[in-house]
Motif scaffolding. Structure first.
Motif, PDB file in Angstrom:
ATOM      1  N   PRO A   1      28.969 135.209 -63.764  1.00 31.95           N
ATOM      2  CA  PRO A   1      29.637 136.055 -62.759  1.00 31.95           C
ATOM      3  C   PRO A   1      31.092 135.624 -62.567  1.00 31.95           C
ATOM      4  CG  PRO A   1      28.339 134.378 -61.676  1.00 31.95           C
ATOM      5  CD  PRO A   1      28.120 134.185 -63.151  1.00 31.95           C
ATOM      6  N   GLN A   2      31.918 136.562 -62.080  1.00 32.09           N
ATOM      7  CA  GLN A   2      33.308 136.203 -61.743  1.00 32.09           C
ATOM      8  C   GLN A   2      33.413 135.758 -60.286  1.00 32.09           C
ATOM      9  OE1 GLN A   2      34.601 140.157 -62.668  1.00 32.09           O
ATOM     10  NE2 GLN A   2      35.731 139.485 -64.491  1.00 32.09           N
ATOM     11  N   VAL A   3      32.474 136.221 -59.477  1.00 26.30           N
ATOM     12  CA  VAL A   3      32.534 135.929 -58.044  1.00 26.30           C
ATOM     13  C   VAL A   3      31.106 135.889 -57.484  1.00 26.30           C
ATOM     14  CG1 VAL A   3      32.755 138.384 -57.422  1.00 26.30           C
ATOM     15  CG2 VAL A   3      33.603 136.655 -55.835  1.00 26.30           C
ATOM     16  N   ILE A   4      30.921 135.067 -56.466  1.00 26.34           N
ATOM     17  CA  ILE A   4      29.616 135.000 -55.794  1.00 26.34           C
ATOM     18  C   ILE A   4      29.778 135.626 -54.411  1.00 26.34           C
ATOM     19  CG2 ILE A   4      27.797 133.494 -54.907  1.00 26.34           C
ATOM     20  CD1 ILE A   4      28.879 131.313 -56.833  1.00 26.34           C
ATOM     21  N   VAL A   5      28.975 136.638 -54.125  1.00 32.10           N
ATOM     22  CA  VAL A   5      28.923 137.172 -52.760  1.00 32.10           C
ATOM     23  C   VAL A   5      27.697 136.556 -52.120  1.00 32.10           C
ATOM     24  CG1 VAL A   5      28.718 139.234 -51.341  1.00 32.10           C
ATOM     25  CG2 VAL A   5      29.999 139.331 -53.471  1.00 32.10           C
ATOM     26  N   SER A   6      27.887 135.898 -50.991  1.00 31.95           N
ATOM     27  CA  SER A   6      26.753 135.132 -50.473  1.00 31.95           C
ATOM     28  C   SER A   6      26.705 135.106 -48.955  1.00 31.95           C
ATOM     29  CB  SER A   6      26.836 133.690 -50.987  1.00 31.95           C
ATOM     30  OG  SER A   6      27.986 133.065 -50.471  1.00 31.95           O
ATOM     31  N   GLU A   7      25.503 134.898 -48.468  1.00 34.48           N
ATOM     32  CA  GLU A   7      25.312 134.636 -47.044  1.00 34.48           C
ATOM     33  C   GLU A   7      24.040 133.820 -46.867  1.00 34.48           C
ATOM     34  OE1 GLU A   7      25.092 137.982 -44.365  1.00 34.48           O
ATOM     35  OE2 GLU A   7      24.714 136.681 -42.645  1.00 34.48           O
ATOM     36  N   ALA A   8      24.207 132.630 -46.331  1.00 38.19           N
ATOM     37  CA  ALA A   8      23.065 131.766 -45.996  1.00 38.19           C
ATOM     38  C   ALA A   8      23.558 130.832 -44.899  1.00 38.19           C
ATOM     39  CB  ALA A   8      22.599 130.983 -47.216  1.00 38.19           C
ATOM     40  N   ASP A   9      22.687 129.971 -44.406  1.00 42.73           N
ATOM     41  CA  ASP A   9      23.147 129.049 -43.368  1.00 42.73           C
ATOM     42  C   ASP A   9      24.120 128.045 -43.998  1.00 42.73           C
ATOM     43  OD1 ASP A   9      21.480 126.181 -43.492  1.00 42.73           O
ATOM     44  OD2 ASP A   9      20.574 127.838 -44.556  1.00 42.73           O
ATOM     45  N   PRO A  10      25.001 127.438 -43.187  1.00 36.59           N
ATOM     46  CA  PRO A  10      26.056 126.586 -43.757  1.00 36.59           C
ATOM     47  C   PRO A  10      25.527 125.455 -44.638  1.00 36.59           C
ATOM     48  CG  PRO A  10      26.531 127.054 -41.455  1.00 36.59           C
ATOM     49  CD  PRO A  10      25.166 127.603 -41.741  1.00 36.59           C
ATOM     50  N   GLN A  11      24.426 124.834 -44.231  1.00 30.05           N
ATOM     51  CA  GLN A  11      23.907 123.716 -45.033  1.00 30.05           C
ATOM     52  C   GLN A  11      23.479 124.190 -46.426  1.00 30.05           C
ATOM     53  OE1 GLN A  11      21.004 121.021 -43.166  1.00 30.05           O
ATOM     54  NE2 GLN A  11      19.904 121.040 -45.097  1.00 30.05           N
ATOM     55  N   SER A  12      22.760 125.310 -46.478  1.00 31.12           N
ATOM     56  CA  SER A  12      22.295 125.827 -47.770  1.00 31.12           C
ATOM     57  C   SER A  12      23.474 126.252 -48.638  1.00 31.12           C
ATOM     58  CB  SER A  12      21.351 127.012 -47.563  1.00 31.12           C
ATOM     59  OG  SER A  12      20.271 126.630 -46.746  1.00 31.12           O
ATOM     60  N   GLU A  13      24.446 126.929 -48.019  1.00 34.39           N
ATOM     61  CA  GLU A  13      25.642 127.353 -48.768  1.00 34.39           C
ATOM     62  C   GLU A  13      26.366 126.133 -49.329  1.00 34.39           C
ATOM     63  OE1 GLU A  13      27.409 130.254 -49.368  1.00 34.39           O
ATOM     64  OE2 GLU A  13      26.606 131.767 -48.021  1.00 34.39           O
ATOM     65  N   ALA A  14      26.466 125.093 -48.480  1.00 31.60           N
ATOM     66  CA  ALA A  14      27.181 123.887 -48.901  1.00 31.60           C
ATOM     67  C   ALA A  14      26.483 123.244 -50.100  1.00 31.60           C
ATOM     68  CB  ALA A  14      27.269 122.908 -47.742  1.00 31.60           C
ATOM     69  N   THR A  15      25.175 123.120 -50.010  1.00 30.90           N
ATOM     70  CA  THR A  15      24.426 122.508 -51.110  1.00 30.90           C
ATOM     71  C   THR A  15      24.551 123.355 -52.377  1.00 30.90           C
ATOM     72  OG1 THR A  15      22.854 121.684 -49.469  1.00 30.90           O
ATOM     73  CG2 THR A  15      22.169 121.566 -51.763  1.00 30.90           C
ATOM     74  N   TYR A  16      24.417 124.665 -52.201  1.00 29.38           N
ATOM     75  CA  TYR A  16      24.495 125.575 -53.353  1.00 29.38           C
ATOM     76  C   TYR A  16      25.852 125.461 -54.045  1.00 29.38           C
ATOM     77  CZ  TYR A  16      23.361 129.746 -56.108  1.00 29.38           C
ATOM     78  OH  TYR A  16      23.077 130.606 -57.134  1.00 29.38           O
ATOM     79  N   LEU A  17      26.919 125.521 -53.250  1.00 32.42           N
ATOM     80  CA  LEU A  17      28.263 125.505 -53.837  1.00 32.42           C
ATOM     81  C   LEU A  17      28.594 124.144 -54.439  1.00 32.42           C
ATOM     82  CD1 LEU A  17      29.976 127.656 -51.099  1.00 32.42           C
ATOM     83  CD2 LEU A  17      29.685 128.307 -53.498  1.00 32.42           C
ATOM     84  N   ALA A  18      28.082 123.075 -53.825  1.00 32.13           N
ATOM     85  CA  ALA A  18      28.280 121.741 -54.414  1.00 32.13           C
ATOM     86  C   ALA A  18      27.595 121.679 -55.773  1.00 32.13           C
ATOM     87  CB  ALA A  18      27.720 120.669 -53.485  1.00 32.13           C
TER      88      ALA A  18
END
Lengths: 295, 439
Positions: free
Chosen positions: B235-252
Motif C-alpha cells: 500500500p501507499q498509505v494506511i487508513v486506520s482507526e484503533a485505540d492509541p496503544q494498538s495503533e502505536a504497536t502496529y505502526l512500530a
C-alpha cells in the motif's frame, strides 16, 4: 506458506513475553495456592517505576533490572501485608481470588490516579532487524526471547538442582509434610513471592517495550492470555507455563496469518478449550491436588 | 498446611475487605478524573458528561470535559441560566455498555437537576441514547455511528460528523493526495468499524484500490503477522482507526518490518491530541509522526468571534494544560452544545428538559429576522430584548436537519511545532456528498 512461517517466528516472541508473566504466576500459585490476579497490578507498577528510571537516563538493561526489583518488593509486600492477614484468618482459596481481584482494581486505579490516562514509552535503542528465511526479528526481540530463556532456565535449574529448589517443590507438593521434614515453609513462601515478583516485574517492562506505548491498563490486557498459558501448561508448573505460553503465542499468530486477524484471540482460546477437554489439568498436571491456601 | 474453618468473622472480613477495596478503587477513579476538572455541585443545573474516563478510550472524557467546563465558565460568568449556575458532572462509561448503563441510570436517579448531557460516545451510544431519550434528557452525542444518521430520538442531537461521512472524508483525502493503493486497518470495535463501509464505498467511487482491509484485535503485544501481510500488499498509505496503544504497536511493527520506514498513515484523531500524540510519537518517533500522519477530522475553528471567546475562557480554566484542547473539535463541540442548551433554556423560559428541548433547533437554525449571536452573553441579551436568535458558535454554524444532525466539513491536519495543529487540507461537505453519490 511464507506468512505462516513468519507468524511462527512472531509467535515465539509473543510466547517469550507471556511466559515470563505466566511462569511467575504459576510458580507462586503452585507453592501458595493463592490465585494472584493482582500480578497485573505488579506488572503495571513495574512499568511505571522503570519508566521513571528510563527517563532519567538509565539504559534498557538497568530499566529491566529496576522493574524486576520493584516486582519482587511489591509482590513480597502484597503477600505480607495484604494476603497474609486474610490467610491467617482462615480465608479460603476462592475468597482469596476475589480479594486479589479487588487488590488489582485498587492498584489499577491508584496507578491511574498517579500517572493519568495517557500513554508513555520507554526509550529503547533502535536495533537491527535480522532475517531468517521468512522470519524477521529485531535485536530487541531477540533480547526479549533470550531474557525469557535465561530466566526460565535459571528457575528450572534452581528448582531441580538446589536445596532451595527442593524446598520449593516440597512445599508445593505437600506443605505440612515439608514443614514436618524441617523445611522452613514460611521462608520458602516469602522467597517464592520474591521470585514470582521478579518474573512479573520483568514481564511488565518487557510488555512495555514490546507494545511501544503503554498506559495504566496495558498490563491488565495481558492477564487473560498469561493465565491461559499457565492453565494450559498445568497450573503450578513453571515449565508447563512456558510450553503453554508457546502454544498460545504461536497459535494466535499463525491463526492471525491464516484467518482474519480479529480472530487471533478466539483461535488461541479455542485451542486452550480443546486441550483442556483432552487434558483437564493441563499439559503438565500437578501430581498432588491441594484444596487450600498455604500458610 | 494450616487449615482454618471459615467462621462468620472471617467471612465478614472478606466481604468488608472486598467492598472497601472496590469502593476505594471507585473513589480513586474519581480522583483520577477530578484531576481533569470534573465536578458536579448540588443546587446547580447539571450537564452530564457521559464518556469513557477510564479504559482504552479514556482520552474521550477529558477533552469533552474541557469544552463543558469552558462553556459553563462563560455561562456562569454571565449570570447563569434563569438565576441558576451550571455544572459539568462526570459519568464514566468506561467505554463499555455494560458499565455505561448502570452509570447513566445512577446519574439520572440521583441527580434531580440533571438538565442535559454531552455524549455518549460511539462506545456506548447504542445502549445509552435510548435511556436518555426515554428520560427526556437532551443529549449532544459525539458518537459517529450511522444508526443515528436518521435518528427518531427526539432528545438526540449531533453536531459532530457521522462516522460514515468520516469514511468518505478519508476516501476524498486519499484522492486529493494522489494515492492509488490504500490499506485499511481498523480495530474490531463498533466505533472503529463504523468508518469502514463508507471508506470502501468512497475508494470505489474514486477507483482507488483497497489492497488490504484488516480488522485487528486490539491491545496485542505484537501485530507483526498482520503487518507482514499488509506490507506484502504494497500500500501507499494506511487508513486506520484503533485505540492509541494498538495503533502505536502496529505502526512500530510497520517501521520495524519495513526497514525503518513508516508508511504514510491517516486517521480521525486530531494530530495534536495529547494522548494520541504521546502514544504514536513514542512508538515511531516525533519526526516520523509529524512527517507521516495526517488527521482527517471534523472541522474545528481556529479563528472567528466565537473562537476568540472560547480561547480566552478555555485558557483560564483550572484544568491541566488547557491549551491542548484549543483546536480540538471534541472540546469545541461540547462547548457549543452546552451553550446551545443554555440558550434554549432561556428561549423556553424553563430549565425543564422536556420543555426547552423544542427550543434547541429554534436557537441554532437560521431564519429571517434572527439575530446572529456568537456567545451566551450575546444570546442572553438578544433574547432579553425580545429577539429570536441564531447561535453561530466556535464549531461553526449549526443547522440541524429533521434528524437533529448537523454536519460541517473535515479538516486535514498534521502536527506542527510545539504540538500545534497545522492545516494541510480541507474536505468539504460537498466533497463528501460527491464521494457518497457513487457509494
Amino acid at each position: 506458506m511464507n506468512i505462516a512461517i513468519a507468524a511462527l517466528g512472531f509467535g515465539i516472541v509473543t510466547a517469550a513475553i507471556l511466559s515470563l508473566g505466566a511462569v511467575g504466576f504459576t510458580l507462586q500459585y503452585g507453592v501458595t495456592n493463592v490465585l494472584n490476579l493482582a500480578i497485573a497490578g505488579v506488572m503495571s507498577g513495574a512499568e511505571y517505576v522503570s519508566l521513571e528510571i528510563n527517563r532519567h537516563g538509565a539504559n534498557i538493561w538497568l530499566t529491566i533490572a529496576v522493574g524486576a526489583v520493584f516486582g519482587a518488593v511489591a509482590s513480597y509486600a502484597l503477600n505480607r501485608f495484604i494476603y497474609m492477614p486474610f490467610i491467617r484468618r482462615g480465608v479460603r482459596a476462592f475468597a482469596m481470588v476475589i480479594i486479589s481481584l479487588a487488590v488489582w482494581t485498587i492498584i489499577q486505579y491508584v496507578v491511574l490516579a498517579i500517572v493519568g490516562p495517557g500513554y508513555s514509552s520507554l526509550r529503547v535503542p533502535v536495533t537491527h532487524t535480522y532475517s531468517l528465511g521468512a522470519i524477521r526479528i529485531t535485536g530487541t526481540q531477540i533480547s526479549v526471547v533470550l531474557i525469557a530463556i535465561v530466566a526460565l532456565l535459571a528457575l528450572e535449574a534452581t528448582l531441580r538442582f538446589t536445596l532451595f529448589g527442593k524446598a520449593i517443590r516440597a512445599t508445593a507438593t505437600n506443605a505440612p509434610l515439608a514443614r514436618a521434614s524441617g523445611v522452613n515453609v514460611g521462608r520458602v513462601i516469602d522467597l517464592t513471592w520474591l521470585i514470582s515478583g521478579v518474573f512479573s516485574g520483568i514481564a511488565g517492562v518487557v510488555i512495555a517495550i514490546t507494545v511501544s506505548s503503554f498506559s495504566y491498563s496495558t498490563a491488565g490486557d495481558f492477564l487473560v492470555p498469561l493465565i491461559a498459558a499457565a492453565i494450559l501448561g498445568g497450573v503450578g508448573r513453571p515449565l508447563g507455563a512456558m510450553v503453554g505460553a508457546l502454544i498460545v503465542g504461536v497459535v494466535s499468530e499463525v491463526g492471525a496469518a491464516l484467518t482474519n486477524p480479529s480472530y487471533k484471540n478466539v483461535i488461541a482460546f479455542a485451542m486452550l478449550g480443546i486441550v483442556l477437554v483432552v487434558r483437564p489439568s493441563g499439559l503438565f498436571p500437578e501430581r498432588v491436588q491441594r484444596k487450600d491456601v498455604v500458610l | 498446611m494450616k487449615r482454618i474453618i471459615c467462621g462468620s468473622r472471617p467471612r465478614l472480613l472478606v466481604a468488608g475487605g472486598v467492598i472497601s477495596a472496590l469502593l476505594i478503587g471507585q473513589g480513586l477513579s474519581n480522583i483520577g478524573v477530578s484531576a481533569s476538572g470534573a465536578s458536579g455541585s448540588s443546587g446547580s443545573l447539571v450537564i452530564a458528561n457521559i464518556q469513557p474516563f477510564s479504559g482504552p478510550d479514556a482520552a474521550f472524557g477529558p477533552e469533552q470535559q474541557a469544552g463543558c467546563l469552558t462553556a459553563i465558565g462563560k455561562i456562569n460568568g454571565a449570570g447563569g441560566v434563569l438565576g441558576k449556575k451550571l455544572s459539568c458532572q462526570v459519568v464514566d462509561t468506561k467505554g463499555d455498555p455494560v458499565d455505561a448503563i448502570p452509570a447513566v441510570d445512577k446519574a439520572i436517579a440521583t441527580t434531580s437537576n440533571l438538565v442535559g448531557a454531552i455524549g455518549p460516545s460511539s462506545d456506548e451510544a447504542s445502549a445509552v441514547v435510548p435511556i436518555l431519550n426515554t428520560d427526556r434528557i437532551p443529549m449532544f452525542a459525539n458518537t459517529g455511528q450511522k444508526e443515528f444518521d436518521k435518528s427518531s430520538y427526539k432528545y438526540f442531537y449531533r453536531i459532530l460528523a457521522a462516522d460514515d461521512s468520516g469514511g468518505y472524508a478519508f476516501a476524498v483525502w486519499c484522492k486529493q493526495a494522489g494515492y492509488t493503493r490504500v490499506a485499511a486497518v481498523f480495530g474490531n470495535t463498533v466505533s472503529s468499524q463504523a468508518n469502514v463501509p463508507t471508506l470502501i464505498a468512497g475508494l470505489k467511487h474514486y477507483h482507488i484500490r483497497l489492497v488490504v482491509n484488516q480488522s485487528i484485535a486490539q491491545d496485542q503485544s505484537s501485530y507483526q503477522t498482520e503487518v507482514t501481510q499488509l506490507l506484502a500488499a504494497k500500500p501507499q498509505v494506511i487508513v486506520s482507526e484503533a485505540d492509541p496503544q494498538s495503533e502505536a504497536t502496529y505502526l512500530a511493527n510497520v517501521k520495524q518490518l519495513n526497514n525503518g520506514t513508516v508508511l504514510p498513515f491517516v486517521g480521525p484523531i486530531p494530530a495534536s491530541q495529547p494522548d494520541w500524540t504521546a502514544a504514536i510519537s513514542g512508538a515511531i518517533g516525533s519526526a516520523d509522526y509529524a512527517a507521516k500522519y495526517r488527521s482527517v477530522h471534523p472541522y474545528s475553528a481556529t479563528s472567528g468571534a466565537a473562537f476568540s471567546v472560547y480561547q480566552a475562557t478555555l485558557l483560564k480554566q483550572s484544568i491541566p494544560k488547557p491549551k491542548q484542547w484549543l483546536n480540538d473539535p471534541y472540546a469545541q463541540a461540547p462547548y457549543d452544545a452546552v451553550t446551545i442548551m443554555a440558550l434554549a433554556m432561556l428561549d423556553a423560559h424553563s430549565t425543564k428538559p422536556s420543555i426547552y428541548n423544542a427550543d434547541i433547533v429554534k436557537v441554532t437554525n437560521p431564519g429571517s429576522g434572527k439575530v446572529v449571536v456568537h456567545t451566551f452573553a450575546q444570546g442572553k441579551s438578544a433574547l432579553a430584548a425580545g429577539h429570536q436568535i441564531q447561535y453561530s458558535g466556535v464549531f461553526a454554524d449549526v443547522v440541524f436537519n429533521k434528524y437533529h444532525n448537523s454536519t460541517s466539513g473535515f479538516a486535514v491536519t498534521k502536527v506542527g511545532p510545539n504540538k500545534t495543529e497545522v492545516s494541510v487540507g480541507f474536505v468539504s461537505s460537498a466533497n463528501i456528498a460527491s464521494a457518497s453519490s457513487g457509494g
